[in-house]
Design an enzyme around this catalytic site. Structure first.
Site, PDB file in Angstrom:
ATOM      1  N   TYR A  69      64.357  25.556  46.390  1.00  0.00           N
ATOM      2  CA  TYR A  69      64.722  24.794  47.597  1.00  0.00           C
ATOM      3  C   TYR A  69      66.222  24.824  47.836  1.00  0.00           C
ATOM      4  CZ  TYR A  69      60.093  22.591  47.863  1.00  0.00           C
ATOM      5  OH  TYR A  69      58.762  22.334  47.987  1.00  0.00           O
ATOM      6  N   LYS A  80      61.092  -1.963  24.292  1.00  0.00           N
ATOM      7  CA  LYS A  80      60.972  -2.202  25.737  1.00  0.00           C
ATOM      8  C   LYS A  80      60.714  -0.877  26.466  1.00  0.00           C
ATOM      9  CE  LYS A  80      66.008  -2.048  26.162  1.00  0.00           C
ATOM     10  NZ  LYS A  80      67.238  -2.841  26.408  1.00  0.00           N
TER      11      LYS A  80
HETATM   12  C1  PLP Z   1      67.860  -2.625  25.068  1.00  0.00           C
HETATM   13  C2  PLP Z   1      68.439  -3.689  24.225  1.00  0.00           C
HETATM   14  C3  PLP Z   1      68.840  -3.420  22.916  1.00  0.00           C
HETATM   15  C4  PLP Z   1      68.818  -2.027  22.330  1.00  0.00           C
HETATM   16  O1  PLP Z   1      69.901  -1.310  22.829  1.00  0.00           O
HETATM   17  P1  PLP Z   1      70.168   0.220  22.371  1.00  0.00           P
HETATM   18  O2  PLP Z   1      71.447   0.573  23.007  1.00  0.00           O
HETATM   19  O3  PLP Z   1      69.028   1.014  22.899  1.00  0.00           O
HETATM   20  O4  PLP Z   1      70.205   0.196  20.890  1.00  0.00           O
HETATM   21  C5  PLP Z   1      69.291  -4.467  22.143  1.00  0.00           C
HETATM   22  N1  PLP Z   1      69.374  -5.718  22.646  1.00  0.00           N
HETATM   23  C6  PLP Z   1      69.017  -6.007  23.905  1.00  0.00           C
HETATM   24  C7  PLP Z   1      69.146  -7.402  24.396  1.00  0.00           C
HETATM   25  C8  PLP Z   1      68.543  -5.016  24.738  1.00  0.00           C
HETATM   26  O5  PLP Z   1      68.191  -5.311  26.001  1.00  0.00           O
END
Ligand code: PLP
Length: 369
Positions: free
Chosen positions: A255, A35
């Site tokens: 800044y 993702k």
């Molecule tokens: C993002 C996600 C994962 C992976 O999680 P990590 O902590 O990055 O290993 C697994 N399952 C679902 C449903 C997620 O949204």
């Protein structure tokens, strides 16, 4: 000459991290999570790095379609499922597997007129209280799904709030496991519960499919370092020193003049800023490497530049290589200094930063005998 800032993706590191995830869950299949543009690493790079995964999982429907277009033929799982009825046709056409987490999605499936059927992951809310059916309504949701022609196999999924903190007072990990079992006991179908934290720290929870994300990119979900698990950084964000200033004692940098030199200092200016995804809230002292030597940022992060302390590095010069994170500087160290997590740094990499893939050595491509 382009601006000297690149995110270099180490495909061999992604491959190696996947092997570690698999080794922690020897009996399980692996949904490699890609993702958010493979956590900022680029979807195509994720697909290459995780070619040995049993499936890829993500949130974005358009990303899932792109994976098919790029030639991914193994399973693809949509972790939030579909959002409106029209999505279901895309899900069917590409044979995505999809999470179903609410009764509105079941309504959509009941009314869908698909030419065939799709595989479903029914999601249990085991205490996170984000997505999913509570144990008491889980079976009814299952029965409804089981009666829908468009639904083929039904598997079961939940997501842990505290796999990196099993003893959490508000919600211990075993309580989530208990609720998931309560929801699913006796129902036929495969199960998937483990994210990276569970995969690394509670391999006994692997079940049928694990869902590692952050660990595949060389970050860790908990307090232990990625290196302690043998994980390699997937992304190295690298730039160069583009300018230097001699700053007398009492003069300020950047800044808001947040940082004031307490002695004569040499300051380096790095081509990277918050418009590249570097966290603006990084305080003075956040670690950074110049020609491989650890130093610190000083002064506020600006849109396109960061200022760093070169006083202890007399050989640093315009053109010196700067590592913002990755390589010998764990992204989790930078994240911790900046009050965030490696996940956010990776995912926030800005579109203007070129992402280049470092091809693995030829031998690393083959799985061997
Ligand atoms: C993002 C996600 C994962 C992976 O999680 P990590 O902590 O990055 O290993 C697994 N399952 C679902 C449903 C997620 O949204």
């Amino acid at each position: 000459m382009p601006r000297p800032l690149v995110a270099a993706i180490d495909i061999a590191a992604l491959q190696s991290n996947l092997r570690i995830a698999k080794a922690h869950a020897p009996g399980a299949k692996t949904w490699a999570v890609v993702k958010a543009n493979a956590y900022g690493h680029g979807l195509a790079n994720g697909m290459r790095g995780f070619a040995a995964a049993d499936g890829l999982s993500l949130i974005e429907l358009d990303g899932a379609v792109r994976l098919r277009e790029m030639g991914w033929q193994k399973p693809i799982l949509l972790l939030e499922g579909f959002f409106e009825p029209a999505d279901l046709r895309t899900v069917f056409d590409h044979q995505f597997e999809t999470v179903v987490h609410c009764s509105e999605q079941i309504d959509m499936l009941e009314h869908a007129r698909l030419p065939g059927s799709i595989d479903i992951y029914l999601k249990a809310n085991s205490g996170m209280n984000r997505l999913g059916f509570k144990p008491e309504s889980f079976r009814a949701a299952y029965e409804r799904l089981a009666g829908i022609d468009a639904v083929r196999n039904i598997s079961f999924v939940t997501h842990f709030a505290n796999a990196d903190d099993a003893g959490n007072a508000a919600l211990p990990l075993i309580e989530q496991v208990r609720r998931f079992q309560l929801a699913t006991t006796g129902l036929p179908g495969s199960r998937s519960v483990a994210n990276s934290a569970a995969n690394l720290m509670h391999p006994e929870l692997a079940d049928d499919w694990v869902r590692p994300g952050i660990m595949l990119y060389g970050g860790t979900p908990g307090a232990a370092s990625a290196a302690s698990f043998g994980l390699l950084p997937g992304m190295t964000l690298e730039s160069r020193i583009i300018g230097m200033q001699d700053v007398p004692a009492g003069e300020a940098v950047g800044y808001g003049s947040r940082f004031v030199a307490d002695r004569p200092m040499k300051i380096g200016v790095v081509a990277c800023g918050y418009a590249d995804g570097y966290p603006r809230h990084a305080p003075d002292g956040t670690p950074i490497l110049v020609d491989g030597n650890r130093t610190r940022i000083v002064g506020r992060v600006s849109m396109d530049m960061i200022t760093v302390d070169l006083t202890p590095l007399p050989s640093a010069h315009v053109g010196s290589v700067v590592t913002l994170w990755g390589g010998a500087l764990p992204i989790d160290d930078v994240a911790q200094a900046a009050g965030t997590i490696g996940y956010e740094l990776m995912c926030a990499l800005a579109p203007r930063v070129p992402v280049i893939a470092l091809a693995p050595p030829a031998a690393a491509n083959s799985e061997g005998p």
